[in-house]
Every structure is written in C-alpha cells, then in structure tokens.
Design a protein around this motif. Structure first.
Motif, PDB file in Angstrom:
ATOM      1  N   LEU A  31       0.843  -1.183   0.000  1.00 20.68           N
ATOM      2  CA  LEU A  31       0.000   0.000   0.000  1.00 20.68           C
ATOM      3  C   LEU A  31       0.881   1.237   0.000  1.00 20.68           C
ATOM      4  O   LEU A  31       2.002   1.223   0.500  1.00 20.68           O
ATOM      5  N   ASP A  32       0.345   2.284  -0.610  1.00 19.31           N
ATOM      6  CA  ASP A  32       1.053   3.553  -0.726  1.00 19.31           C
ATOM      7  C   ASP A  32       0.026   4.656  -0.525  1.00 19.31           C
ATOM      8  O   ASP A  32      -1.012   4.664  -1.189  1.00 19.31           O
ATOM      9  N   CYS A  33       0.293   5.572   0.409  1.00 16.31           N
ATOM     10  CA  CYS A  33      -0.649   6.636   0.734  1.00 16.31           C
ATOM     11  C   CYS A  33       0.032   7.999   0.667  1.00 16.31           C
ATOM     12  O   CYS A  33       1.234   8.114   0.892  1.00 16.31           O
ATOM     13  N   MET A  34      -0.783   9.012   0.382  1.00 11.94           N
ATOM     14  CA  MET A  34      -0.321  10.397   0.373  1.00 11.94           C
ATOM     15  C   MET A  34      -1.445  11.253   0.938  1.00 11.94           C
ATOM     16  O   MET A  34      -2.619  11.008   0.650  1.00 11.94           O
ATOM     17  N   THR A  35      -1.081  12.254   1.745  1.00 11.98           N
ATOM     18  CA  THR A  35      -2.102  13.130   2.301  1.00 11.98           C
ATOM     19  C   THR A  35      -2.825  13.868   1.196  1.00 11.98           C
ATOM     20  O   THR A  35      -2.281  14.106   0.120  1.00 11.98           O
ATOM     21  N   GLY A  36      -4.064  14.228   1.482  1.00 10.56           N
ATOM     22  CA  GLY A  36      -4.895  14.918   0.512  1.00 10.56           C
ATOM     23  C   GLY A  36      -4.696  16.420   0.556  1.00 10.56           C
ATOM     24  O   GLY A  36      -3.930  16.942   1.373  1.00 10.56           O
ATOM     25  N   PRO A  37      -5.388  17.129  -0.319  1.00  7.66           N
ATOM     26  CA  PRO A  37      -5.292  18.583  -0.372  1.00  7.66           C
ATOM     27  C   PRO A  37      -5.659  19.213   0.973  1.00  7.66           C
ATOM     28  O   PRO A  37      -6.554  18.753   1.667  1.00  7.66           O
ATOM     29  N   GLY A  38      -4.945  20.258   1.322  1.00  6.21           N
ATOM     30  CA  GLY A  38      -5.232  20.974   2.561  1.00  6.21           C
ATOM     31  C   GLY A  38      -4.570  20.390   3.787  1.00  6.21           C
ATOM     32  O   GLY A  38      -4.681  20.940   4.875  1.00  6.21           O
ATOM     33  N   ALA A  39      -3.871  19.279   3.647  1.00  5.33           N
ATOM     34  CA  ALA A  39      -3.183  18.659   4.780  1.00  5.33           C
ATOM     35  C   ALA A  39      -1.676  18.757   4.557  1.00  5.33           C
ATOM     36  O   ALA A  39      -1.222  18.778   3.413  1.00  5.33           O
ATOM     37  N   PRO A  40      -0.897  18.820   5.639  1.00  3.98           N
ATOM     38  CA  PRO A  40       0.558  18.832   5.456  1.00  3.98           C
ATOM     39  C   PRO A  40       0.989  17.572   4.706  1.00  3.98           C
ATOM     40  O   PRO A  40       0.436  16.496   4.929  1.00  3.98           O
ATOM     41  N   PRO A  41       1.962  17.689   3.789  1.00  3.47           N
ATOM     42  CA  PRO A  41       2.368  16.511   3.017  1.00  3.47           C
ATOM     43  C   PRO A  41       2.930  15.412   3.913  1.00  3.47           C
ATOM     44  O   PRO A  41       3.783  15.670   4.750  1.00  3.47           O
ATOM     45  N   GLN A  42       2.398  14.235   3.746  1.00  4.96           N
ATOM     46  CA  GLN A  42       2.886  13.071   4.485  1.00  4.96           C
ATOM     47  C   GLN A  42       2.647  11.839   3.635  1.00  4.96           C
ATOM     48  O   GLN A  42       1.563  11.628   3.103  1.00  4.96           O
ATOM     49  N   LYS A  43       3.663  11.033   3.505  1.00  3.82           N
ATOM     50  CA  LYS A  43       3.611   9.806   2.726  1.00  3.82           C
ATOM     51  C   LYS A  43       3.532   8.630   3.690  1.00  3.82           C
ATOM     52  O   LYS A  43       3.978   8.733   4.824  1.00  3.82           O
ATOM     53  N   GLY A  44       2.986   7.553   3.228  1.00  9.03           N
ATOM     54  CA  GLY A  44       2.963   6.334   4.029  1.00  9.03           C
ATOM     55  C   GLY A  44       3.003   5.129   3.117  1.00  9.03           C
ATOM     56  O   GLY A  44       2.482   5.169   1.996  1.00  9.03           O
ATOM     57  N   ASP A  45       3.654   4.074   3.566  1.00  6.93           N
ATOM     58  CA  ASP A  45       3.629   2.829   2.798  1.00  6.93           C
ATOM     59  C   ASP A  45       3.634   1.659   3.761  1.00  6.93           C
ATOM     60  O   ASP A  45       3.931   1.797   4.940  1.00  6.93           O
ATOM     61  N   GLY A  46       3.239   0.506   3.227  1.00  5.96           N
ATOM     62  CA  GLY A  46       3.162  -0.663   4.086  1.00  5.96           C
ATOM     63  C   GLY A  46       2.698  -1.887   3.337  1.00  5.96           C
ATOM     64  O   GLY A  46       2.836  -1.972   2.117  1.00  5.96           O
ATOM     65  N   ILE A  47       2.138  -2.817   4.092  1.00  8.15           N
ATOM     66  CA  ILE A  47       1.651  -4.076   3.550  1.00  8.15           C
ATOM     67  C   ILE A  47       0.237  -4.319   4.080  1.00  8.15           C
ATOM     68  O   ILE A  47      -0.143  -3.820   5.132  1.00  8.15           O
TER      69      ILE A  47
END
Length: 149
Positions: A68-84
């Motif tokens: 899985l790969d995630c990214m914050t949406g508009p209006g939120a501070p940029p933050q990435k996340g990844d995992g299983i």
C-alpha cells in the motif's frame, strides 16, 4: 389420493426444486464473493492524540502484490505512508503502515472491515525516534474510506 396423483405431485415438486436451484446458487455466489481491497481509496484518518482529535484526508493505493502507498490529501501537510496489507477473512482486512518523519517514524497496525465501496479500521499507532526508540504511543487511530476505483 391415487398413486398417479402422488407421483405427479412429487415430479412437480422435484421440477420446482430443480428450476429454483440455479437461482439460489447464483444468489449465494454473489453473497459470498470475496471483496478485494485492491484499488484506490479516499481515506479520512482520525488520530486521537488530543482534544479534539486530529483528522486528515489521505489517498491510498492497495496493490495486488499486497503493498500500500498513501499520500495526504489537499489541505493537509504533506505526508507519505507505505506498508503491507492482507485480507484476513471474508470482508476482514489488516494492514501495517509507516509514515517516515524527519525526526523518526509513525507506525500503525490497522484492523477492519471492507465492502466493495467502503472500508473502516481501528488502529494503534506509535511514534519512534530515528534510532527506533518509542516516543509516543499507543495512540488510537480510526480510518474511514470510500473506493475511488
């Protein structure tokens, strides 16, 4: 009732059962079809680390190879996340995600339910320093998602 009438009723009942079987089988197949987490989801994350809790949008991609790969949406501070991720049963999911931070990382384990169009999870998160030392936790987290595709 004559033997002929009994035989005719038995054949009628058998025919009715045979005609109804394909419909019942089709209905049960739809009801037990496995729901997949694979796809892109719009996720609202609620972090219970203060009053009021922090809420933020993310867009997450769940791939067929269980990443899985995630990214914050508009209006939120940029933050990435990844995992299983994995499906632990019919409609039941779990995933582990890490969010790298300049001063360490945030790690969370989510457990929840998925349908064709939504999923919800509850999680426990920990903040770790760069050397792996726990700094904050456990922190309760919830996620509610809708499928984009």
């Amino acid at each position: 009732m004559t033997a002929s009438q009994k035989s005719r009723r038995a054949r009628t009942a058998l025919a009715a059962c045979l005609l109804a079987f394909p419909l019942a089988a089709a209905g049960s197949a739809d009801a037990t079809e496995e729901v997949s987490l694979v796809g892109r989801w719009e996720v609202m994350v609620t972090v219970h680390n203060g009053v009021p809790p922090q809420r933020g949008p993310m867009t997450c991609d769940f791939t067929p190879d269980h990443r899985l790969d995630c990214m914050t949406g508009p209006g939120a501070p940029p933050q990435k996340g990844d995992g299983i991720w994995t499906q632990t049963g019919r409609g039941t999911i779990s995933f582990w995600i890490t969010h790298p931070e300049p001063n360490g990382s945030i790690n969370a384990t989510h457990l929840g339910k998925v349908t064709r169009t939504r999923f919800t999870t509850k999680a426990v998160a920990y903040v770790h320093l760069p050397d792996g030392t726990p700094l904050i936790g456990p922190v309760q987290v919830e996620a509610e998602a809708t499928r984009l595709y």
